[in-house]
Write a protein that holds these residues in place. Structure first.
Motif, short mmCIF file in Angstrom:
data_model
loop_
_atom_site.label_atom_id
_atom_site.label_comp_id
_atom_site.label_asym_id
_atom_site.label_seq_id
_atom_site.Cartn_x
_atom_site.Cartn_y
_atom_site.Cartn_z
N PRO A 12 0.80 -1.22 0.00
CA PRO A 12 0.00 0.00 0.00
C PRO A 12 0.84 1.28 0.00
CG PRO A 12 -0.85 -1.56 1.60
CD PRO A 12 0.44 -2.12 1.09
N GLU A 13 2.06 1.22 0.50
CA GLU A 13 2.93 2.40 0.49
C GLU A 13 3.30 2.81 -0.94
OE1 GLU A 13 3.93 4.58 2.94
OE2 GLU A 13 2.35 3.48 4.01
N PHE A 14 3.23 1.86 -1.86
CA PHE A 14 3.50 2.16 -3.27
C PHE A 14 2.46 3.16 -3.79
CE2 PHE A 14 3.05 1.00 -7.85
CZ PHE A 14 4.31 1.42 -8.27
N ALA A 15 1.20 2.98 -3.40
CA ALA A 15 0.13 3.91 -3.81
C ALA A 15 0.40 5.31 -3.27
CB ALA A 15 -1.23 3.41 -3.33
N VAL A 16 0.85 5.38 -2.03
CA VAL A 16 1.17 6.68 -1.42
C VAL A 16 2.33 7.32 -2.19
CG1 VAL A 16 1.97 7.83 0.68
CG2 VAL A 16 0.31 5.96 0.83
N GLY A 17 3.31 6.51 -2.55
CA GLY A 17 4.44 7.01 -3.34
C GLY A 17 4.01 7.53 -4.70
N LEU A 18 3.08 6.84 -5.35
CA LEU A 18 2.56 7.30 -6.64
C LEU A 18 1.83 8.63 -6.51
CD1 LEU A 18 1.16 4.05 -8.32
CD2 LEU A 18 3.18 5.35 -8.99
N LEU A 19 1.02 8.75 -5.46
CA LEU A 19 0.30 10.01 -5.23
C LEU A 19 1.30 11.13 -4.99
CD1 LEU A 19 -2.30 11.63 -4.85
CD2 LEU A 19 -2.32 10.86 -2.45
N ASN A 20 2.28 10.89 -4.16
CA ASN A 20 3.30 11.88 -3.87
C ASN A 20 4.04 12.30 -5.14
OD1 ASN A 20 4.91 13.46 -2.00
ND2 ASN A 20 6.54 11.98 -2.38
N GLU A 21 4.41 11.34 -5.94
CA GLU A 21 5.13 11.64 -7.18
C GLU A 21 4.26 12.41 -8.16
OE1 GLU A 21 8.39 11.90 -9.65
OE2 GLU A 21 8.28 11.31 -7.54
N ALA A 22 2.99 12.05 -8.28
CA ALA A 22 2.08 12.76 -9.18
C ALA A 22 1.94 14.22 -8.77
CB ALA A 22 0.72 12.08 -9.21
N ILE A 23 1.81 14.46 -7.48
CA ILE A 23 1.69 15.84 -6.98
C ILE A 23 2.98 16.60 -7.27
CG2 ILE A 23 1.49 17.25 -4.90
CD1 ILE A 23 -0.40 15.00 -3.83
N SER A 24 4.11 15.98 -7.01
CA SER A 24 5.40 16.63 -7.27
C SER A 24 5.55 16.96 -8.76
CB SER A 24 6.55 15.73 -6.84
OG SER A 24 6.56 15.58 -5.45
N LEU A 25 5.14 16.04 -9.62
CA LEU A 25 5.22 16.29 -11.06
C LEU A 25 4.35 17.48 -11.47
CD1 LEU A 25 5.18 12.61 -12.33
CD2 LEU A 25 7.05 14.24 -12.67
N PHE A 26 3.13 17.56 -10.95
CA PHE A 26 2.25 18.69 -11.26
C PHE A 26 2.90 20.00 -10.84
CE2 PHE A 26 -1.65 16.08 -11.80
CZ PHE A 26 -2.11 16.67 -12.95
N ILE A 27 3.36 20.04 -9.61
CA ILE A 27 3.93 21.27 -9.06
C ILE A 27 5.20 21.68 -9.81
CG2 ILE A 27 5.05 22.23 -7.00
CD1 ILE A 27 2.99 20.63 -5.35
N ASN A 28 5.97 20.70 -10.27
CA ASN A 28 7.24 21.00 -10.93
C ASN A 28 7.15 21.07 -12.45
OD1 ASN A 28 9.15 21.30 -8.70
ND2 ASN A 28 8.53 19.22 -8.20
N GLY A 29 5.94 21.23 -12.97
CA GLY A 29 5.78 21.53 -14.39
C GLY A 29 5.75 20.35 -15.34
N ASP A 64 1.68 16.40 -17.89
CA ASP A 64 1.33 15.26 -18.75
C ASP A 64 1.62 13.93 -18.06
OD1 ASP A 64 0.70 17.17 -20.64
OD2 ASP A 64 2.55 16.91 -21.79
N THR A 65 2.81 13.81 -17.51
CA THR A 65 3.19 12.59 -16.80
C THR A 65 2.37 12.43 -15.53
OG1 THR A 65 5.43 12.83 -17.67
CG2 THR A 65 5.15 11.32 -15.82
N ALA A 66 2.13 13.54 -14.83
CA ALA A 66 1.36 13.49 -13.59
C ALA A 66 -0.06 12.98 -13.83
CB ALA A 66 1.31 14.88 -12.95
N ARG A 67 -0.70 13.44 -14.90
CA ARG A 67 -2.07 12.99 -15.21
C ARG A 67 -2.11 11.50 -15.47
NH1 ARG A 67 -2.09 17.57 -18.28
NH2 ARG A 67 -1.80 16.36 -20.18
N LEU A 68 -1.14 10.99 -16.21
CA LEU A 68 -1.11 9.56 -16.53
C LEU A 68 -0.85 8.73 -15.27
CD1 LEU A 68 0.79 9.65 -19.93
CD2 LEU A 68 -1.68 9.55 -19.52
N MET A 69 -0.01 9.25 -14.40
CA MET A 69 0.26 8.55 -13.14
C MET A 69 -0.99 8.53 -12.27
SD MET A 69 3.43 9.18 -10.56
CE MET A 69 4.61 8.73 -11.82
#
Length: 107
Positions: free
Chosen positions: A19-36, A39-44
Motif C-alpha cells: 500500500p505504500e506504493f500507492a502513497v508514493g505514486l500520489l506523492n510523485e504525481a503531486i510533485s510532477l504537477f507542481i514541478n511543471g 502530462d506525466t502526472a495525469r497519466l500517473m
C-alpha cells in the motif's frame, strides 16, 4: 519473443502487495504537477485511480461524470485546479494520508 504485461494490472497488483506504493505514486504525481510536468502526472494519477478507488466511485465521490474524469486524466487532459483538488482529496481519503508540501532550496 518479448513478453508484455498491462501496466494497469502491474500497478494494481503492486498496490495490493504494498500500500505504500500507492502513497508514493500520489506523492510523485503531486510533485510532477507542481514541478511543471502535468502530462506525466495525469497519466500517473490515472493509473492510481484505476488501481485504487476506480473511476466510477471517484465520479460519485467528487460529483463529476466518470467520462469527464477519464478525459481529465488522459494524455491530453486539461483538468481545472478545482477538479485536481477534488481528485487529490478523494485519493487522500482513499489512501488515508495527509498531504503536505515542502519547498527546498535548489542545490
Amino acid at each position: 519473443m518479448t513478453l508484455t504485461r498491462d501496466v494497469k494490472l502491474t500497478v494494481k497488483e503492486r498496490i495490493n502487495r504494498d500500500p505504500e506504493f500507492a502513497v508514493g505514486l500520489l506523492n510523485e504525481a503531486i510533485s510532477l504537477f507542481i514541478n511543471g510536468e502535468p502530462d506525466t502526472a495525469r497519466l500517473m494519477l490515472r493509473d492510481l485511480v484505476n488501481a485504487t478507488v476506480g473511476f466510477e466511485e471517484l465520479a460519485t465521490k467528487i460529483n463529476k461524470p466518470s467520462k469527464s474524469l477519464h478525459r481529465m486524466l488522459s494524455e491530453r487532459g486539461n483538468p481545472t485546479m478545482e477538479n485536481l483538488t477534488a481528485i487529490f482529496n478523494a485519493l487522500r481519503q482513499e489512501l488515508s494520508v495527509e498531504l503536505t508540501v515542502q519547498a527546498v532550496a535548489c542545490a
